[in-house]
Every structure is written in structure tokens, then in C-alpha cells.
Motif scaffolding. Sequence first.
Motif, PDB file in Angstrom:
ATOM      1  N   ILE A  36       0.856  -1.185   0.000  1.00  0.00           N
ATOM      2  CA  ILE A  36       0.000   0.000   0.000  1.00  0.00           C
ATOM      3  C   ILE A  36       0.892   1.234   0.000  1.00  0.00           C
ATOM      4  O   ILE A  36       1.706   1.430   0.905  1.00  0.00           O
ATOM      5  CB  ILE A  36      -0.910   0.043   1.248  1.00  0.00           C
ATOM      6  N   GLU A  49      -4.732   1.135   8.334  1.00  0.00           N
ATOM      7  CA  GLU A  49      -4.780  -0.082   9.161  1.00  0.00           C
ATOM      8  C   GLU A  49      -5.839  -1.050   8.638  1.00  0.00           C
ATOM      9  O   GLU A  49      -5.626  -2.251   8.563  1.00  0.00           O
ATOM     10  CB  GLU A  49      -5.087   0.267  10.626  1.00  0.00           C
ATOM     11  N   GLN A  52      -4.788  -2.538   5.240  1.00  0.00           N
ATOM     12  CA  GLN A  52      -3.726  -3.519   5.455  1.00  0.00           C
ATOM     13  C   GLN A  52      -4.292  -4.811   6.061  1.00  0.00           C
ATOM     14  O   GLN A  52      -3.915  -5.913   5.651  1.00  0.00           O
ATOM     15  CB  GLN A  52      -2.693  -2.903   6.393  1.00  0.00           C
ATOM     16  N   LYS A  56      -4.059  -8.565   4.460  1.00  0.00           N
ATOM     17  CA  LYS A  56      -3.453  -9.687   5.191  1.00  0.00           C
ATOM     18  C   LYS A  56      -4.428 -10.853   5.263  1.00  0.00           C
ATOM     19  O   LYS A  56      -4.045 -12.008   5.091  1.00  0.00           O
ATOM     20  CB  LYS A  56      -3.037  -9.243   6.593  1.00  0.00           C
ATOM     21  N   VAL A  67       2.274  -8.695   2.669  1.00  0.00           N
ATOM     22  CA  VAL A  67       1.665  -7.363   2.600  1.00  0.00           C
ATOM     23  C   VAL A  67       2.594  -6.373   3.282  1.00  0.00           C
ATOM     24  O   VAL A  67       3.184  -6.677   4.319  1.00  0.00           O
ATOM     25  CB  VAL A  67       0.278  -7.403   3.288  1.00  0.00           C
ATOM     26  N   ASP A  68       2.734  -5.195   2.683  1.00  0.00           N
ATOM     27  CA  ASP A  68       3.621  -4.180   3.265  1.00  0.00           C
ATOM     28  C   ASP A  68       3.048  -2.802   2.940  1.00  0.00           C
ATOM     29  O   ASP A  68       2.069  -2.685   2.184  1.00  0.00           O
ATOM     30  CB  ASP A  68       5.028  -4.336   2.674  1.00  0.00           C
ATOM     31  N   THR A  69       3.654  -1.776   3.496  1.00  0.00           N
ATOM     32  CA  THR A  69       3.270  -0.397   3.159  1.00  0.00           C
ATOM     33  C   THR A  69       4.554   0.368   2.853  1.00  0.00           C
ATOM     34  O   THR A  69       5.636  -0.027   3.299  1.00  0.00           O
ATOM     35  CB  THR A  69       2.557   0.317   4.325  1.00  0.00           C
TER      36      THR A  69
END
Length: 155
Positions: A36, A49, A52, A56, A67-69
Amino acid sequence: MRKIAVFPGSFDPITTGHFDLVQRAIPLFDEIVVAIGVNSQKKYLFSLEQRQAWLKQVFEPFPSVRVDTFDGLTAHFCNEIGARYLLRGLRNASDFDYEKTISQLNNIVGQGIETVFLISQPAYSHISSTIVREIIKGGGDASPFLPTGLELKSE
Ligand code: ADP
């Protein structure tokens, strides 16, 4: 060398179109990082949040997907994590026009990062997060456009 691809987006929210794309790309890469991009100037319907957490939940059954940001440039994020590929979807000609420029820029900024494009399946080519947000804001049922098991509570 491990083939790592970043699938960047806002995922506000994730749709069946995103989900289908990642599933089709799993055999192509050792790892897919669904990331993201955080843009402080942009207004989102759902919090970081929440977006995400949904990602997940949806990708939990797939061991090669994480998954990451990130903030800042997508190409810099790719270099930081050792990803040499970007994954993007093409739904129509306007996606192509936009994505073409972005991929050429990312190739320069990211020193050789290649963008891999998958053409969306006909069943998903009309789906976008923008349309899903409009349905939610209008009080409609967005579930046909959302991955199974994803429960939407408007924030
Ligand atoms: P962005 O904020 O970058 O537009 P999105 O979350 O809307 O991010 O989309 C991320 C990526 O997913 C883009 O490459 C987009 O083309 C692709 N995508 C979105 N919806 C679909 C769909 N229905 N079918 C295939 N690809 C899609």
C-alpha cells in the motif's frame, strides 16, 4: 536470484480484480509484495490499518504473498527490498496510457525495474476501487466486487 515483484496500489478497498491479478501472478514470481502506497496528500475512504488488515486476511492462504506499506517513490521501495519487478493490471486503454508512462519512469528511477502487466480477465475488467467506493457511499451492496470473506464496515 529470487524473483520478487511489488504490486503497488491504494487498495481502498481491495477488490476481486486485484485478488484475481495476484493469484494469476503467483506462478510467475518467488515472492509478491502487495504494497500500500501511503500518500499524505490523498484522501482515502478506509484507514491504512483497515486496508492492510483486509489485504493480510485475503492473502493469508498464499505463502509467497506478503503485505507491506511504503511512502515515497515506488521504485525506491522496490530497490530497498530487492524487488526487480512491478506487477500492474490493465483493464482498458486508459489504464494502458497511464501505466506506460509510469512504467517507463520506474524503469529509469529504479535502474532497470521491469513492470509486468497482466490484462484483466473480462469478468473483472469493469471493477475498480473507485466504483466500489461509490457503491458503499451510496449504501449499496459491494460484496459481489469484494474477495470472499471480506466484511465491509464503512468507517
Ligand atoms: P492506484 O491507486 O495505483 O490506482 P489501485 O488500488 O486502484 O491503485 O490499483 C492497483 C493496480 O491494480 C493497478 O495496476 C490497477 O490497474 C490494478 N487493478 C485494479 N482493478 C483491477 C481489475 N479489476 N482488474 C485488473 N487489474 C486491476
